[in-house]
Design an enzyme around this catalytic site. Structure first.
Site, PDB file in Angstrom:
ATOM      1  N   HIS A 256       0.956  -1.255  -0.115  1.00  0.00           N
ATOM      2  CA  HIS A 256      -0.227  -0.094   0.091  1.00  0.00           C
ATOM      3  C   HIS A 256       0.773   1.239  -0.045  1.00  0.00           C
ATOM      4  CE1 HIS A 256       0.160   1.287   4.214  1.00  0.00           C
ATOM      5  NE2 HIS A 256       0.059   0.192   4.633  1.00  0.00           N
ATOM      6  N   ASP A 268       5.853   1.301   7.507  1.00  0.00           N
ATOM      7  CA  ASP A 268       4.400   1.046   7.160  1.00  0.00           C
ATOM      8  C   ASP A 268       3.731   2.186   6.317  1.00  0.00           C
ATOM      9  OD1 ASP A 268       1.744   0.572   7.136  1.00  0.00           O
ATOM     10  OD2 ASP A 268       1.479   1.178   9.193  1.00  0.00           O
ATOM     11  N   GLU A 300      -5.075   2.108   2.482  1.00  0.00           N
ATOM     12  CA  GLU A 300      -5.187   0.897   3.460  1.00  0.00           C
ATOM     13  C   GLU A 300      -5.620   1.392   4.857  1.00  0.00           C
ATOM     14  OE1 GLU A 300      -2.695  -2.361   5.554  1.00  0.00           O
ATOM     15  OE2 GLU A 300      -2.805  -0.110   5.779  1.00  0.00           O
TER      16      GLU A 300
HETATM   17  C1  LIG Z   1      -0.799   0.438   9.015  1.00  0.00           C
HETATM   18  C2  LIG Z   1      -0.211  -1.237   8.750  1.00  0.00           C
HETATM   19  O1  LIG Z   1       0.194  -1.361   9.566  1.00  0.00           O
HETATM   20  N1  LIG Z   1      -0.510  -1.429   7.678  1.00  0.00           N
HETATM   21  C3  LIG Z   1      -0.110  -2.759   7.321  1.00  0.00           C
HETATM   22  C4  LIG Z   1       1.308  -3.047   7.228  1.00  0.00           C
HETATM   23  O2  LIG Z   1       1.727  -4.234   7.145  1.00  0.00           O
HETATM   24  C5  LIG Z   1       1.157  -5.079   8.111  1.00  0.00           C
HETATM   25  C6  LIG Z   1       1.599  -6.589   7.586  1.00  0.00           C
HETATM   26  O3  LIG Z   1       1.198  -6.987   6.356  1.00  0.00           O
HETATM   27  C7  LIG Z   1      -0.284  -5.106   8.320  1.00  0.00           C
HETATM   28  O4  LIG Z   1      -0.683  -5.880   9.451  1.00  0.00           O
HETATM   29  C8  LIG Z   1      -0.648  -3.625   8.555  1.00  0.00           C
HETATM   30  O5  LIG Z   1      -1.777  -3.531   8.785  1.00  0.00           O
END
Ligand SMILES: CC(=O)N[C@H]1CO[C@H](CO)[C@@H](O)[C@@H]1O
Ligand SMILES: *[C@@H]1O[C@H](CO)[C@@H](O)[C@H](O)[C@H]1NC(C)=O
Ligand SMILES: *[C@@H]1O[C@H](CO)[C@@H](O)[C@H](O)[C@H]1NC(C)=O
Ligand SMILES: *[C@@H]1O[C@H](CO)[C@@H](O)[C@H](O)[C@H]1NC(C)=O
Ligand SMILES: *[C@@H]1O[C@H](CO)[C@@H](O)[C@H](O)[C@H]1NC(C)=O
Length: 495
Positions: A256, A268, A300
């Site tokens: 994302h 992230d 996302e």
């Molecule tokens: C915000 C966030 O953490 N988004 C995703 C980032 O990746 C991890 C692993 O796939 C997800 O758990 C998170 O939701």
């Protein structure tokens, strides 16, 4: 396609100069992924956030710049690149307040509801409800026509609001029972046999205590406002599909593109975005038997909206062409663990375990084993963009390195790092920047993706495909006002 005899000589001569690229092989693809490139891309992504008020949240200039940057990296000679635009309905509070006896509460938080929260200001006396407000009997007749002050705890927030309004309350002020702030999600009025939710806010614990003490069994004049509006805001996914390879057997891989508002989002999930860019570029040196589709999803962080839009707008015929979905997000957590989605359901019972997802899990585990690394299984908890694919019967899998969870002693023995500390202490914060990344974990994550893409891009022998036709079951639409939000933030439905 039928080729006319006239065109043949031209075609033949143009082929002489460009020998066909060899079919992709994992070790060859991995060999041309460089840590220095991941670092350079992370710096570029970080610079985008810096130029744009420190965030790449969807809908901001930082996110649009991120999309342009990604698209600028993807060679259009090798990929068909498409921007899938869509609108997201965004709800904003214009006024969110509770004033008692002329004093406005501070730290007031709103609630979310899947529908039916009244958009309104109420002026009425406020009265404290005894107990925790989980029983109809907690609401005396004197609540009618007033604003009810109700303590948090023991039952769902939605039930408290429904009981209060059934007793005739015009609005509800919840007060917290702990220091951590929450944004309660009420659910839908129909969950509680009511047709709407009265205006509702939540105030911090100490203010609730003070107010209850001041009110005793009496009342004070108050005004409660929950005024909000909804608007459509445009965003986009980026979809890049190899021109070569069988277009009826698509290997899809998603990450994302948005960060949360609070920070630049470099782990992230900038890390997934970056790894995908570098792999997409490296793949152009090879050819594939099965088409590979890289997807960079938007929004996302607000509840997987980009991938949900993508999967709910696939026709059954299009969905049937997708062999599998790989998902990569948070690949570079500083206090990492290598977690692989438990595709076979051997550790976590899941309706999404399947032969296909088990195949992906094994591919990833085998890769780490070959690389002398270990891994732990992680549940398909629906917290990332693979969820929409699983919902329509497409097998999924992936690796991630941990978010806000706490590393256990056992994990510290397996992976090093600090037990008792979060995997990513900067999760969803301003410090999720360039220094937040563990590059060792990052390169391993990138190579794990590359390995799966190379293997499945070359062959899906042994993979359960084509799948028996399944009816698409559309996910519950999250479009509409006051969506109960993410699976991940601090949104709490219960208690
Ligand atoms: C915000 C966030 O953490 N988004 C995703 C980032 O990746 C991890 C692993 O796939 C997800 O758990 C998170 O939701
Ligand atoms: C950054 O924030 C300031 C103040 O909120 C705002 O005026 C400006 O337009 C923002 N710039 C960008 C690029 O978002
Ligand atoms: C998004 O919404 C705007 C305004 O309502 C509309 O003009 C536009 O066509 C929509 N775009 C898409 C892709 O749905
Ligand atoms: C809603 O009404 C139904 C039917 O009368 C009843 O079974 C159910 O318990 C009620 N639910 C709530 C939360 O009051
Ligand atoms: C809520 O009410 C305000 C006026 O008080 C109005 O401007 C706004 O559009 C309303 N929101 C919705 C969702 O109807």
């Amino acid at each position: 396609m039928k080729v006319s005899t006239l065109a043949l000589p031209i075609l033949a001569s143009s082929l002489v100069s460009a020998a066909p690229a060899p079919i992709v092989e994992s070790n060859k693809l991995r060999r041309i992924l460089y840590r220095s490139n991941l670092e350079a891309r992370a710096q570029e992504l970080y610079n985008i956030a810096v130029r744009n008020n420190g965030t790449r949240a969807w809908g901001t200039s930082g996110h649009w710049e991120t999309l342009d940057w990604i698209q600028g990296q993807i060679p259009t000679s090798y990929y068909n690149v498409e921007r899938q635009y869509f609108n997201i309905s965004v709800t904003t509070y214009d006024e969110l307040s509770i004033t008692v006896d002329g004093v406005a509460a501070t730290g007031v938080n709103g609630v979310t509801a899947s529908s039916g929260l009244l958009n309104k200001s109420v002026t009425a006396p406020i009265i404290a409800v005894p107990n925790l407000g989980c029983e109809a009997s907690d609401y005396p007749a004197s609540v009618a026509g007033k604003i009810a002050l109700v303590h948090r705890g023991s039952c769902n927030f939605g039930l408290k609001v429904a009981l209060a309004e059934t007793a005739g309350a015009l609005g509800v002020v919840l007060w917290n029972n702990q220091a951590a702030q929450v944004q309660p999600s009420l659910g839908a009025p129909s969950d509680y046999n009511v047709t709407y939710f009265a205006p509702t806010v939540i105030i911090p614990q100490e203010q609730g205590e003070a107010l209850v003490a001041k009110l005793g069994t009496g009342t004070l004049p108050a005004k409660l406002s929950t005024l909000w509006h909804t608007e459509e805001r445009l965003t986009a996914n980026i979809i890049a599909t190899t021109k070569g390879g069988n277009q009826n057997a698509l290997i899809t891989s998603g990450s994302h593109t948005d960060s949360v508002k609070a920070g630049p989002g470099i782990n992230d999930n900038g890390s997934g975005t970056i790894a995908h860019i570098e792999i997409a570029k490296a793949l152009t040196k090879f050819s594939v038997n099965n088409a590979v589709r890289f997807m960079w999803f938007s929004a996302e962080e607000d509840g997987l909206l980009g991938s949900e839009y993508y999967t709910t707008h696939l026709s059954e015929a299009e969905a049937a062409k997708i062999v599998l979905n790989l998902n990569f997000d948070m690949l570079a957590s500083p206090n990492y663990v290598y977690s692989i989605y438990d595709g076979d359901g051997s550790t976590f019972e899941s309706p999404f375990a399947s032969t296909g997802s088990a195949h992906i899990e094994k591919t990833l585990i085998d890769f780490l084993v070959d690389d002398d690394k270990t891994s732990v299984p992680t549940a398909f908890d629906g917290r990332s963009d693979y969820a929409g694919f699983l919902d329509i019967g497409i097998p999924a899998g992936g690796i991630f390195m941990g978010a806000e969870g706490i590393k256990t002693e056992e994990e510290a023995k397996l992976f090093g790092g600090k037990a008792g500390q979060p995997y990513d202490a900067c999760y969803h914060q301003a410090c999720d920047d360039i220094k937040n990344l563990n590059y060792g974990a990052f390169i391993t994550g990138a190579k794990a993706i590359a390995d799966s893409i190379a293997k499945y891009g070359a062959s899906i022998e042994g993979f359960p495909f084509p799948r028996p036709a399944t009816k698409l079951k559309p996910r519950k639409s999250t479009v509409g006002p006051l969506v109960p939000k993410p699976k991940k933030g601090g949104y709490i439905t219960e208690i």
